[in-house]
Design a protein around this motif. Structure first.
Motif, mmCIF file in Angstrom:
data_model
loop_
_atom_site.group_PDB
_atom_site.id
_atom_site.type_symbol
_atom_site.label_atom_id
_atom_site.label_comp_id
_atom_site.label_asym_id
_atom_site.label_seq_id
_atom_site.Cartn_x
_atom_site.Cartn_y
_atom_site.Cartn_z
ATOM 1 N N TYR A 113 57.895 21.455 21.726
ATOM 2 C CA TYR A 113 57.745 21.667 23.169
ATOM 3 C C TYR A 113 58.140 23.105 23.481
ATOM 4 O O TYR A 113 59.248 23.539 23.147
ATOM 5 N N SER A 155 57.366 16.181 31.276
ATOM 6 C CA SER A 155 56.212 16.685 30.541
ATOM 7 C C SER A 155 55.297 15.524 30.170
ATOM 8 O O SER A 155 55.634 14.698 29.317
ATOM 9 N N CYS A 170 52.593 15.658 28.508
ATOM 10 C CA CYS A 170 52.156 15.830 27.118
ATOM 11 C C CYS A 170 53.170 15.221 26.151
ATOM 12 O O CYS A 170 52.815 14.433 25.265
ATOM 13 N N VAL A 171 54.446 15.573 26.325
ATOM 14 C CA VAL A 171 55.498 15.036 25.461
ATOM 15 C C VAL A 171 55.593 13.525 25.614
ATOM 16 O O VAL A 171 55.674 12.781 24.619
ATOM 17 N N ARG A 218 51.837 19.955 19.643
ATOM 18 C CA ARG A 218 52.531 20.974 20.423
ATOM 19 C C ARG A 218 52.263 20.721 21.900
ATOM 20 O O ARG A 218 51.152 20.360 22.295
ATOM 21 N N CYS A 219 53.292 20.920 22.723
ATOM 22 C CA CYS A 219 53.170 20.783 24.167
ATOM 23 C C CYS A 219 53.801 22.005 24.821
ATOM 24 O O CYS A 219 54.725 22.611 24.258
ATOM 25 N N SER A 220 53.322 22.361 26.014
ATOM 26 C CA SER A 220 53.902 23.502 26.721
ATOM 27 C C SER A 220 54.314 23.086 28.122
ATOM 28 O O SER A 220 53.790 22.107 28.679
#
Length: 517
Positions: A480, A492, A494-495, A514-516
């Motif tokens: 992250y 998040s 994504c997470v 991968r997450c941002s």
């Protein structure tokens, strides 16, 4: 009546033996070590959580969330003597609202943090997703912590206040001697007030065994676990002791189990320095930034504000004074998450005016001091667990070297004093019982796939520790990109999508995701 549960049958009584308590016996389930049958198959009585709260905030939360129920789990104090003394652990449960898979056990870290409080706080976060539908969310207070009985207790509230008020930054020979005496007094009180037998058996080695008792008593053949920060070390320890008993593990904010305490300290210092630089870059863009307009000069501007506190603490407005150590703790507390940067800047602006109330309030949050002046036992428990999880350092030269390396890694933490010619060590240098484990590369043959979450700018558990842990466990690494401590169930999508899919369906991406932010 009889209802089905994961791992077998759950017998439920009407609770008439104790008003308001609902008794269930869901275990034993799965593998049961010989001699521990009565613990693995014990009945749990679920009732109101009022007596399990460690603060007024938690009491209000428990009262406003009636679906949360609490119980006590009995475990041996010493697992080599299962017929000897027993202790109890506090549990909190939010039951699944849909087709139940089993229990999701969580640990928020520390060591010393309350899992009962953490589960109550996360109840809302899981209510709208498949975690809340498919799992009973279960938080627990590890042995000696929070609502578990007996608890680790070293200092009274007044003694804790006095300890924080004392000047601990004196690097003279007399100052070092004073620190040594204070540390010895502290460890003596810990042994006297907590009991040496509790301190000897409070380490992660034993908490992992408690976790397996919990798994069975809740009716789960396999453990589904979510651990944050130190909770990743607990999960790793469990995986090493009981690899065949693991269904799924999310380990977020990883502790590298093979890293020495000294190297952990230095790596963590570097992590907080990086977070401070991120804070400074954010701050200097503001009109009211306490650190000025030049990020390159932010450390010096910060020192100009806090180093005078070494000799001249400032009033807080509540009868106490803010010293350098508390200002440092307040800053560290704020660097755990960007959400506290605004408060940190406000506190530093306030400090410019000679008032330390905001920074003291943040230091109180870190130290577990409530508005009523009463402390949780989180800091005492933190010390107790750390001191038995690692070899006790008696080499003062090594302690001094670690202090020097940590200061070099985090210049903003420098107190402006010369390093002492001999270090006083820390509480673990004088701890009254031996360690029960030590750093090592875990052996986890037979462990199913795990998911490690690591944040690129995590100040407390640096990113590389997550890389190392995922490698050691042969698991997947979710990266992250952000500046905060831990990421799962914290906003998040994504997470959360990756973590929930894994915990519910055991689905993992083909490659490390991968997450941002």
């Amino acid at each position: 009546m009889i209802t089905l549960a994961a791992g077998g049958c759950t017998s439920v009584s009407d609770g008439q033996a104790e008003a308001g308590v609902h008794f269930e016996q869901a275990g034993p389930a799965g593998t049961v070590p010989p001699g521990l049958e009565k613990f693995y198959g014990q009945q749990l009585g679920w009732g109101a959580c009022d007596d399990y709260a460690s603060s007024d905030t938690d009491r209000k939360l428990f009262k406003s969330t009636p679906e949360l129920k609490c119980a006590r789990l009995t475990v041996p104090l010493d697992y080599t003597k299962p017929d000897g003394k027993t202790i109890t652990l506090g549990l909190l449960r939010r039951k699944a609202t849909g087709q139940r898979i089993g229990s999701l056990l969580i640990n928020p870290g520390g060591p010393g943090a309350s899992g009962v409080d953490a589960a109550a706080s996360l109840a809302g976060a899981v209510a709208g997703n498949d975690l809340g539908k498919r799992f009973d969310l279960v938080g627990f207070d590890p042995r000696g912590i929070g609502s578990s009985e007996p608890s680790v207790h070293c200092l009274t509230d007044a003694e804790r206040d006095q300890q924080r008020a004392d000047d601990i930054e004196d690097s003279s020979a007399a100052g070092v001697a004073k620190q040594v005496q204070q540390l010895k007094d502290y460890t003596s009180k810990c042994a006297q007030r907590s009991g040496a037998d509790l301190l000897a058996n409070i380490g992660t080695r034993d908490v992992a065994k408690d976790l397996d008792v919990m798994r069975s008593a809740l009716g789960d053949k396999k453990l589904t676990y979510l651990g944050f920060s130190y909770g990743t070390f607990l999960g790793t320890t469990y995986a090493e002791q009981f690899p065949a008993n693991v269904r799924a593990m999310v380990l977020d904010g990883a502790v590298d189990p093979s890293q020495s305490p000294a190297d952990q300290s230095v790596a963590q210092s570097a992590g907080f320095q990086k977070a401070f630089e991120q804070f400074a870059a954010w701050c200097v863009k503001r009109q009211d930034c306490a650190l000025g307009k030049d990020a390159g000069k932010a450390v010096q501007a910060y020192h100009d504000l806090v180093i005078p506190l070494v000799k001249n603490p400032v009033d807080t407005g509540d009868g106490r004074k803010l010293a350098f150590a508390d200002a440092t703790i307040a800053t560290i507390q704020a660097l755990y998450t960007e959400q506290l940067w605004e408060t940190l800047n406000s506190g530093l602006v306030q400090l410019k005016r000679g008032v330390g109330l905001t920074l003291m309030t943040m230091a109180d949050l870190y130290d577990g001091r409530g508005t009523d002046g009463k402390y949780s036992n989180e800091q005492d428990a933190f010390t107790a667990v750390q001191c038995v999880d690692n070899p006790q350092s008696k080499d003062l030269a090594t302690e001094l070297d670690t202090e020097r390396r940590a200061t070099q890694a985090a210049p903003f933490l420098d107190n402006g004093q010369p390093l002492p010619t001999a270090s006083a060590g820390d509480a673990c240098s004088y701890w009254p019982v031996p360690n029960t484990s030590q750093p090592h590369l875990p052996k986890v043959s037979g462990l199913p796939a795990t998911l490690v979450v690591s944040t690129t700018n995590d100040p407390a558990t640096p990113y590389q520790a997550g890389v190392n842990l995922a490698g050691a466990l042969g698991g997947f690494l979710l990266t992250y990109q952000g500046t905060q401590h831990t990421a799962f169930l914290q906003g998040s999508d994504c997470v959360d999508q990756v973590g929930v899919a894994y915990l519910v369906d055991l689905k993992l991406p083909a490659a490390d995701p991968r997450c941002s932010s």
